[in-house]
Design a protein around this motif. Structure first.
Motif, PDB file in Angstrom:
ATOM      1  N   GLN A 198       0.840  -1.209   0.000  1.00  0.00           N
ATOM      2  CA  GLN A 198       0.000   0.000   0.000  1.00  0.00           C
ATOM      3  C   GLN A 198       0.865   1.244   0.000  1.00  0.00           C
ATOM      4  N   GLU A 199       1.935   1.211   0.779  1.00  0.00           N
ATOM      5  CA  GLU A 199       2.844   2.361   0.841  1.00  0.00           C
ATOM      6  C   GLU A 199       3.586   2.534  -0.482  1.00  0.00           C
ATOM      7  N   THR A 200       4.070   1.436  -1.028  1.00  0.00           N
ATOM      8  CA  THR A 200       4.850   1.479  -2.266  1.00  0.00           C
ATOM      9  C   THR A 200       4.024   1.912  -3.466  1.00  0.00           C
ATOM     10  N   MET A 201       2.798   1.439  -3.558  1.00  0.00           N
ATOM     11  CA  MET A 201       1.989   1.663  -4.760  1.00  0.00           C
ATOM     12  C   MET A 201       1.135   2.931  -4.711  1.00  0.00           C
ATOM     13  N   LYS A 202       1.162   3.648  -3.589  1.00  0.00           N
ATOM     14  CA  LYS A 202       0.365   4.871  -3.548  1.00  0.00           C
ATOM     15  C   LYS A 202       0.966   5.901  -4.509  1.00  0.00           C
ATOM     16  N   PRO A 203       0.142   6.813  -5.012  1.00  0.00           N
ATOM     17  CA  PRO A 203       0.663   7.821  -5.939  1.00  0.00           C
ATOM     18  C   PRO A 203       1.772   8.655  -5.297  1.00  0.00           C
ATOM     19  N   GLY A 204       2.763   8.941  -6.081  1.00  0.00           N
ATOM     20  CA  GLY A 204       3.882   9.779  -5.656  1.00  0.00           C
ATOM     21  C   GLY A 204       4.392  10.492  -6.895  1.00  0.00           C
ATOM     22  N   ARG A 205       5.690  10.575  -7.050  1.00  0.00           N
ATOM     23  CA  ARG A 205       6.253  11.162  -8.278  1.00  0.00           C
ATOM     24  C   ARG A 205       5.913  10.283  -9.477  1.00  0.00           C
ATOM     25  N   LEU A 206       5.744   8.969  -9.230  1.00  0.00           N
ATOM     26  CA  LEU A 206       5.288   8.049 -10.277  1.00  0.00           C
ATOM     27  C   LEU A 206       3.794   7.830 -10.095  1.00  0.00           C
ATOM     28  N   ASP A 207       3.070   7.882 -11.192  1.00  0.00           N
ATOM     29  CA  ASP A 207       1.628   7.645 -11.120  1.00  0.00           C
ATOM     30  C   ASP A 207       1.352   6.144 -10.984  1.00  0.00           C
ATOM     31  N   PRO A 208       0.146   5.767 -10.545  1.00  0.00           N
ATOM     32  CA  PRO A 208      -0.169   4.351 -10.340  1.00  0.00           C
ATOM     33  C   PRO A 208       0.012   3.472 -11.588  1.00  0.00           C
ATOM     34  N   LEU A 209      -0.313   3.977 -12.780  1.00  0.00           N
ATOM     35  CA  LEU A 209      -0.141   3.166 -13.984  1.00  0.00           C
ATOM     36  C   LEU A 209       1.334   2.866 -14.230  1.00  0.00           C
ATOM     37  N   THR A 210       2.187   3.853 -14.067  1.00  0.00           N
ATOM     38  CA  THR A 210       3.621   3.628 -14.244  1.00  0.00           C
ATOM     39  C   THR A 210       4.119   2.585 -13.256  1.00  0.00           C
ATOM     40  N   LYS A 211       3.674   2.672 -12.016  1.00  0.00           N
ATOM     41  CA  LYS A 211       4.082   1.690 -11.010  1.00  0.00           C
ATOM     42  C   LYS A 211       3.618   0.293 -11.388  1.00  0.00           C
ATOM     43  N   GLU A 212       2.398   0.175 -11.900  1.00  0.00           N
ATOM     44  CA  GLU A 212       1.907  -1.141 -12.317  1.00  0.00           C
ATOM     45  C   GLU A 212       2.691  -1.668 -13.518  1.00  0.00           C
ATOM     46  N   MET A 213       3.095  -0.783 -14.437  1.00  0.00           N
ATOM     47  CA  MET A 213       3.899  -1.233 -15.580  1.00  0.00           C
ATOM     48  C   MET A 213       5.275  -1.719 -15.113  1.00  0.00           C
ATOM     49  N   ILE A 214       5.834  -1.059 -14.116  1.00  0.00           N
ATOM     50  CA  ILE A 214       7.097  -1.538 -13.543  1.00  0.00           C
ATOM     51  C   ILE A 214       6.876  -2.904 -12.903  1.00  0.00           C
ATOM     52  N   ALA A 215       5.764  -3.056 -12.202  1.00  0.00           N
ATOM     53  CA  ALA A 215       5.456  -4.347 -11.569  1.00  0.00           C
ATOM     54  C   ALA A 215       5.312  -5.450 -12.618  1.00  0.00           C
ATOM     55  N   ILE A 216       4.719  -5.136 -13.758  1.00  0.00           N
ATOM     56  CA  ILE A 216       4.620  -6.119 -14.843  1.00  0.00           C
ATOM     57  C   ILE A 216       6.017  -6.507 -15.311  1.00  0.00           C
TER      58      ILE A 216
END
Length: 144
Positions: free
Chosen positions: A54-72
């Motif tokens: 929850q802490e890692t994936m919350k919006p920050g300088r990277l938006d949620p979609l970018t974070k999910e693409m990194i996770a992929i």
């Protein structure tokens, strides 16, 4: 087949149920995903991993979609079928389309290849690249 008994909601401890409830509420679903049911066999791990994500994936300088693409990309690299599908589904909810997924796969494949080659050849990092990666200014820029 899982290596532990996956803990269904009705069989979960109060600590695990609390996390399950939070998962379902935040994800707006009425079921507990299998990854969390597996971790439900050890509630302290379940709670720790859920809270950390929850802490890692919350919006920050990277938006949620970018974070999910990194996770992929990481999931592809690690060969985690569950995670590839889970993060692709999450990214699609955030707007990922087939063309974008293709680009994620192309970048992932390209850099898995070049990383393997750099590691295989034991290529030393060039000093200017290392300095730039560390955010150090060039000497002539620092003098200005």
């Amino acid at each position: 087949m899982a290596t532990v008994r996956m803990v269904e909601y009705e069989d979960a401890s109060p600590e695990a149920r609390e996390v399950y409830d939070d998962i379902m509420e935040r994800k707006n679903i009425d079921w507990v995903p299998n990854i969390w049911k597996a971790m439900g066999s050890h509630p302290p791990l379940l709670k720790d991993v859920w809270n950390s994500l929850q802490e890692t994936m919350k919006p920050g300088r990277l938006d949620p979609l970018t974070k999910e693409m990194i996770a992929i990309a990481v999931s592809v690299t690690n060969g985690c079928e569950y995670c590839i599908h889970s993060h692709t589904a999450a990214a699609r909810k955030l707007g990922l389309d087939d063309e974008m997924l293709g680009e994620v796969m192309a970048v992932t494949g390209a850099f898995n290849r070049t990383n393997a080659l750099a590691n295989g050849y034991h290529v030393p990092v060039d000093p200017p690249i290392l300095e730039a990666a560390l955010g150090k200014p060039k000497i002539d820029e620092a003098a200005d």
